[in-house]
Design a protein around this motif. Structure first.
Motif, short mmCIF file in Angstrom:
data_model
loop_
_atom_site.label_atom_id
_atom_site.label_comp_id
_atom_site.label_asym_id
_atom_site.label_seq_id
_atom_site.Cartn_x
_atom_site.Cartn_y
_atom_site.Cartn_z
N GLU A 20 0.80 -1.23 0.00
CA GLU A 20 0.00 0.00 0.00
C GLU A 20 0.82 1.28 0.00
O GLU A 20 0.33 2.34 0.40
N LYS A 21 2.07 1.20 -0.44
CA LYS A 21 2.89 2.42 -0.58
C LYS A 21 3.62 2.35 -1.92
O LYS A 21 4.09 1.28 -2.31
N VAL A 22 3.71 3.50 -2.59
CA VAL A 22 4.36 3.52 -3.89
C VAL A 22 5.88 3.56 -3.74
O VAL A 22 6.41 4.12 -2.78
N GLN A 23 6.54 2.88 -4.68
CA GLN A 23 8.01 2.86 -4.70
C GLN A 23 8.48 3.05 -6.12
O GLN A 23 7.76 2.75 -7.07
N LYS A 24 9.74 3.50 -6.28
CA LYS A 24 10.33 3.58 -7.62
C LYS A 24 10.78 2.19 -8.03
O LYS A 24 11.18 1.39 -7.20
N VAL A 25 10.69 1.91 -9.34
CA VAL A 25 11.27 0.68 -9.88
C VAL A 25 12.66 1.06 -10.38
O VAL A 25 12.78 1.83 -11.33
N GLU A 26 13.68 0.58 -9.70
CA GLU A 26 15.04 0.96 -10.07
C GLU A 26 15.38 0.43 -11.47
O GLU A 26 15.04 -0.70 -11.82
N GLY A 27 15.97 1.27 -12.27
CA GLY A 27 16.41 0.84 -13.60
C GLY A 27 15.33 0.88 -14.66
O GLY A 27 15.57 0.54 -15.81
N ALA A 28 14.08 1.32 -14.28
CA ALA A 28 13.00 1.36 -15.28
C ALA A 28 13.10 2.59 -16.17
O ALA A 28 12.38 2.72 -17.16
N GLY A 29 13.95 3.52 -15.81
CA GLY A 29 14.18 4.68 -16.69
C GLY A 29 13.14 5.76 -16.57
O GLY A 29 12.59 6.21 -17.58
N CYS A 30 12.84 6.21 -15.35
CA CYS A 30 11.93 7.35 -15.14
C CYS A 30 12.48 8.56 -15.90
O CYS A 30 13.66 8.88 -15.80
N VAL A 31 11.61 9.20 -16.72
CA VAL A 31 12.05 10.37 -17.49
C VAL A 31 11.57 11.68 -16.87
O VAL A 31 11.66 12.73 -17.50
N LEU A 32 11.05 11.61 -15.64
CA LEU A 32 10.60 12.79 -14.90
C LEU A 32 9.54 13.58 -15.68
O LEU A 32 9.57 14.81 -15.72
N CYS A 33 8.60 12.86 -16.32
CA CYS A 33 7.57 13.54 -17.11
C CYS A 33 6.54 14.23 -16.22
O CYS A 33 5.89 15.18 -16.64
N GLY A 34 6.36 13.73 -14.99
CA GLY A 34 5.46 14.39 -14.05
C GLY A 34 4.00 13.99 -14.17
O GLY A 34 3.14 14.60 -13.55
N MET A 35 3.67 12.96 -14.95
CA MET A 35 2.27 12.54 -15.05
C MET A 35 1.77 11.98 -13.72
O MET A 35 0.60 12.12 -13.38
N CYS A 36 2.67 11.35 -12.95
CA CYS A 36 2.30 10.82 -11.63
C CYS A 36 1.87 11.97 -10.71
O CYS A 36 0.86 11.89 -10.01
N GLU A 37 2.64 13.04 -10.78
CA GLU A 37 2.38 14.21 -9.96
C GLU A 37 1.02 14.84 -10.29
O GLU A 37 0.25 15.22 -9.41
N GLN A 38 0.71 14.90 -11.62
CA GLN A 38 -0.56 15.48 -12.06
C GLN A 38 -1.76 14.69 -11.55
O GLN A 38 -2.82 15.26 -11.31
N ARG A 39 -1.62 13.37 -11.41
CA ARG A 39 -2.78 12.53 -11.10
C ARG A 39 -2.79 11.99 -9.67
O ARG A 39 -3.70 11.28 -9.29
N CYS A 40 -1.76 12.29 -8.87
CA CYS A 40 -1.77 11.76 -7.50
C CYS A 40 -2.83 12.50 -6.69
O CYS A 40 -2.74 13.71 -6.52
N PRO A 41 -3.86 11.79 -6.16
CA PRO A 41 -4.92 12.48 -5.41
C PRO A 41 -4.43 12.93 -4.03
O PRO A 41 -5.10 13.69 -3.36
N ASP A 42 -3.28 12.42 -3.60
CA ASP A 42 -2.83 12.68 -2.23
C ASP A 42 -1.57 13.53 -2.14
O ASP A 42 -1.01 13.68 -1.06
N TYR A 43 -1.12 14.07 -3.27
CA TYR A 43 0.06 14.95 -3.32
C TYR A 43 1.31 14.28 -2.74
O TYR A 43 2.16 14.93 -2.15
#
Lengths: 286, 64
Positions: B32-55
């Motif tokens: 029940e907590k979000v984590q980064k997937v190491e090595g998946a290549g996050c491009v910092l697009c910020g779509m997660c930030e736009q849609r996170c209901p809990d900031y």
């Protein structure tokens, strides 16, 4: 596909929004995991930033329900009122202080059932309010009773055999009552939502933004819509931009959520007309 | 300008919206907590930030 070219600009990051527009001491908010209201609240804060409005000259008014908690989280002048009366209180504020920016955050039940009359009359008068409806198709806070926007034959705790009512379309209702700005948004398209709310804030006169939210806890569970992610995916697959919708047949649009600005026109604003009347009557007494 | 993905685990309610709609599959929900997937290549697009209901997730920009 939604055109993102002009909506991704001017986006603040969440930490900046929280420290500039919210009351961080009241966060995290009380809404359930996966509730869409948090996304709408963020979009409102982003819209306030983009519209460059002065927080000291802004009043946020809410009624009762899940949506009503929103007024407490944004750091400006806040008024948390009785059920359905948010627009009525907001009308009073605008009439007494026409220089203020008045934003109403309300829910589907709050605005179209208990406060239905206030909504249509505010729209009819074209008073300068911005109304953001957090439309989750159910009464979430009180335990999942069906609301005026619960779709036909869907379930609620007070509709255990299915809801036989036909639902309201809040944006259409407001347009029918004479709203000069009406739009619809969806939480999946959050960047576009912020842009749409910004347009609503900038509009002179009554503006309403009906936002399709998510209620995975009550509406989702009662109607077997799956998790918050499944409900988001449903929005992703079933939202259509208003420009695209114009080229589609009624059959193709069945069950789709048409998003974007549905109406944007100009008409005399109520508090200004009232000020003119006061001047005219005073002049007559000299 | 340095940009980093920040997760505020205390505020995360584990709804999974950010992970489901991450274009790079760079997020996962564990207990029940979000984590980064190491090595998946996050491009910092910020779509997660736009849609996170809990900031609880955002891109932090810092001068460095």
């Amino acid at each position: 596909m939604v055109d993102m070219t002009n909506v991704s600009k001017n986006t603040m990051n969440t930490a900046d929004i929280i420290y500039k527009y919210m009351r961080p001491e009241h966060l995290p908010h009380i809404w359930c995991p996966g509730c869409g209201n948090g996304i709408i609240l963020r979009a409102i804060a982003q819209a306030m930033e983009n519209a460059k409005i002065d927080r000291n000259k802004t009043v946020l008014v809410s009624g009762i329900g899940c949506s009503s908690r929103a007024a407490g989280y944004i750091d400006c002048n806040s008024l948390h009122t009785t059920h359905g009366r948010a627009i009525a209180f907001a009308t009073g504020i605008k009439m007494a202080h026409p220089e203020l920016e008045v934003i109403v955050i309300t829910g589907d039940g709050d605005s179209s059932a208990i406060g239905g009359n206030h909504l249509i009359h505010a729209a009819r008068r074209n008073i300068g309010l911005t109304v953001v409806v957090m439309n989750n198709n159910i009464y979430g806070m009180t335990g999942g009773q069906y609301s005026p926007t619960t779709p036909h034959l869907e379930y609620g705790t007070t509709a255990p055999y299915g809801n036989i009512d036909q639902p309201f379309d809040i944006a259409e209702l407001a347009m029918g009552a004479g709203a000069t700005f009406a739009a619809r948004g969806a939480v999946y398209h959050s960047a576009l939502l912020a842009k749409t709310i910004e347009k609503g804030i900038r509009h002179k006169g009554f503006s309403i933004i009906d936002v399709a939210s998510l209620c995975p806890t009550y509406y989702g569970r009662k109607n077997k819509k799956g998790s918050a992610v499944d409900m988001m995916r449903y929005q992703k697959d079933n939202t259509v931009m208003v420009e695209k919708a114009k080229t589609m047949t009624e059959e193709e649009l069945n069950g789709k959520i048409v998003i974007g600005v549905l109406r944007d026109k100009e008409a005399p604003e109520y508090s200004e007309e009232y000020a003119k009347l006061v001047e005219k009557v005073k002049g007559g007494n000299k | 300008m340095k940009r980093d993905l920040i997760i505020n685990t205390e505020w995360c309610k584990g709804c999974g919206i950010c992970a489901a709609f991450c274009p790079k599959g760079a997020l996962k929900v564990v207990e029940e907590k979000v984590q980064k997937v190491e090595g998946a290549g996050c491009v910092l697009c910020g779509m997660c930030e736009q849609r996170c209901p809990d900031y609880a997730i955002y891109i932090k920009e810092s001068e460095e």
